[in-house]
Design an enzyme around this catalytic site. Structure first.
Site, PDB file in Angstrom:
ATOM      1  N   SER A  90      51.672  39.106  45.119  1.00 37.82           N
ATOM      2  CA  SER A  90      52.201  39.900  44.004  1.00 37.82           C
ATOM      3  C   SER A  90      52.007  41.376  44.298  1.00 37.82           C
ATOM      4  O   SER A  90      50.870  41.834  44.427  1.00 37.82           O
ATOM      5  CB  SER A  90      51.485  39.527  42.708  1.00 37.82           C
ATOM      6  OG  SER A  90      51.909  40.372  41.657  1.00 37.82           O
ATOM      7  N   GLY A  91      53.096  42.098  44.410  1.00 41.39           N
ATOM      8  CA  GLY A  91      52.991  43.534  44.652  1.00 41.39           C
ATOM      9  C   GLY A  91      52.195  44.235  43.572  1.00 41.39           C
ATOM     10  O   GLY A  91      51.265  44.991  43.849  1.00 41.39           O
ATOM     11  N   SER A  92      52.511  43.963  42.329  1.00 41.61           N
ATOM     12  CA  SER A  92      51.849  44.646  41.213  1.00 41.61           C
ATOM     13  C   SER A  92      50.503  44.028  40.873  1.00 41.61           C
ATOM     14  O   SER A  92      49.632  44.694  40.311  1.00 41.61           O
ATOM     15  CB  SER A  92      52.733  44.599  39.959  1.00 41.61           C
ATOM     16  OG  SER A  92      52.791  43.282  39.438  1.00 41.61           O
ATOM     17  N   GLY A  93      50.349  42.751  41.176  1.00 39.26           N
ATOM     18  CA  GLY A  93      49.139  42.046  40.758  1.00 39.26           C
ATOM     19  C   GLY A  93      49.120  41.757  39.269  1.00 39.26           C
ATOM     20  O   GLY A  93      48.115  41.308  38.731  1.00 39.26           O
ATOM     21  N   ARG A  94      50.253  42.002  38.606  1.00 44.21           N
ATOM     22  CA  ARG A  94      50.320  41.830  37.150  1.00 44.21           C
ATOM     23  C   ARG A  94      51.465  40.915  36.703  1.00 44.21           C
ATOM     24  O   ARG A  94      51.708  40.778  35.510  1.00 44.21           O
ATOM     25  CB  ARG A  94      50.491  43.195  36.475  1.00 44.21           C
ATOM     26  CG  ARG A  94      49.310  44.117  36.605  1.00 44.21           C
ATOM     27  CD  ARG A  94      49.518  45.418  35.847  1.00 44.21           C
ATOM     28  NE  ARG A  94      50.681  46.167  36.283  1.00 44.21           N
ATOM     29  CZ  ARG A  94      50.711  47.014  37.307  1.00 44.21           C
ATOM     30  NH1 ARG A  94      49.634  47.219  38.020  1.00 44.21           N
ATOM     31  NH2 ARG A  94      51.808  47.660  37.618  1.00 44.21           N
ATOM     32  N   GLU A 147      56.796  44.012  50.282  1.00 45.47           N
ATOM     33  CA  GLU A 147      57.337  42.729  50.727  1.00 45.47           C
ATOM     34  C   GLU A 147      57.493  42.687  52.243  1.00 45.47           C
ATOM     35  O   GLU A 147      57.131  41.685  52.877  1.00 45.47           O
ATOM     36  CB  GLU A 147      58.677  42.472  50.040  1.00 45.47           C
ATOM     37  CG  GLU A 147      58.538  42.303  48.541  1.00 45.47           C
ATOM     38  CD  GLU A 147      59.684  42.897  47.741  1.00 45.47           C
ATOM     39  OE1 GLU A 147      59.570  42.896  46.507  1.00 45.47           O
ATOM     40  OE2 GLU A 147      60.680  43.364  48.333  1.00 45.47           O
TER      41      GLU A 147
END
EC number: 5.3.1.27
Length: 180
Positions: A90-94, A147
């Site tokens: 997850s790029g955002s981690g959210r 990514e």
């Protein structure tokens, strides 16, 4: 920003991966990730959107090496159990669905790895976090640089597993789809 400057951003993000070979803390993270993959009974991978595509690529390569690997949400994915490993991308981690999967997995075991760009809430559920601290670009939208870097990082992980287990491309070819 020129095309050359954009290329420099991508190149610099790839160079970030050198830290996994030059910095003891990062070497330990890479070794821990590989150890957990090798020891896991089954490996589950999850991400959403383009991070999900990267996860599917990684699951496929692990299968090619002989691991029982699954992408969460596919119809043939079995149940997650105590001796299994979950790798979240997850790029955002959210991302909400990533958090949901992390919460459910945490109730089963503590073998969760988060590969992120920004350390959002998902790291609270992970016992190993690998932050790929990439530079963003105006002309490579949203999570593109994360990514791309995640794909290269996970290919690096595959290469390291192959070295550690003394596997070569013939192992991949044996398990590659032969019906199409």
């Amino acid at each position: 920003m020129s095309k050359l400057e954009e290329l420099d951003i991508v190149s610099n993000n790839i160079l970030i991966l050198k830290k996994f070979y030059t910095n003891d803390e990062w070497k330990n993270k890479l070794d821990s990730l590989i150890d957990r993959i090798i020891k896991a009974k089954k490996i589950f991978i999850f991400g959403v959107g383009r991070s999900g595509y990267i996860g599917r690529c990684f699951a496929m390569r692990l299968m090619h090496l002989g691991f029982k690997s699954y992408f969460v949400g596919e119809t043939t994915t079995p149940s997650y159990e105590k001796d299994d490993l979950l790798i979240l991308i997850s790029g955002s981690g959210r991302t909400e669905s990533v958090l949901t999967v992390a919460k459910k997995a945490k109730n089963i075991n503590n073998n969760i790895i988060a590969i992120v760009c920004e350390c959002g809430n998902v790291v609270e559920f992970a016992d190993l976090t690998i932050p790929l601290e990439v530079k963003k670009s105006k002309y490579l939208p949203m999570g593109t640089t994360f990514e791309e870097t995640a794909l290269i990082f996970l290919d690096l992980v595959i290469a390291e597993i192959m070295k550690r287990l003394n596997l070569d491309e013939s192992e991949i070819i044996k398990r590659h789809c032969n019906l199409l």
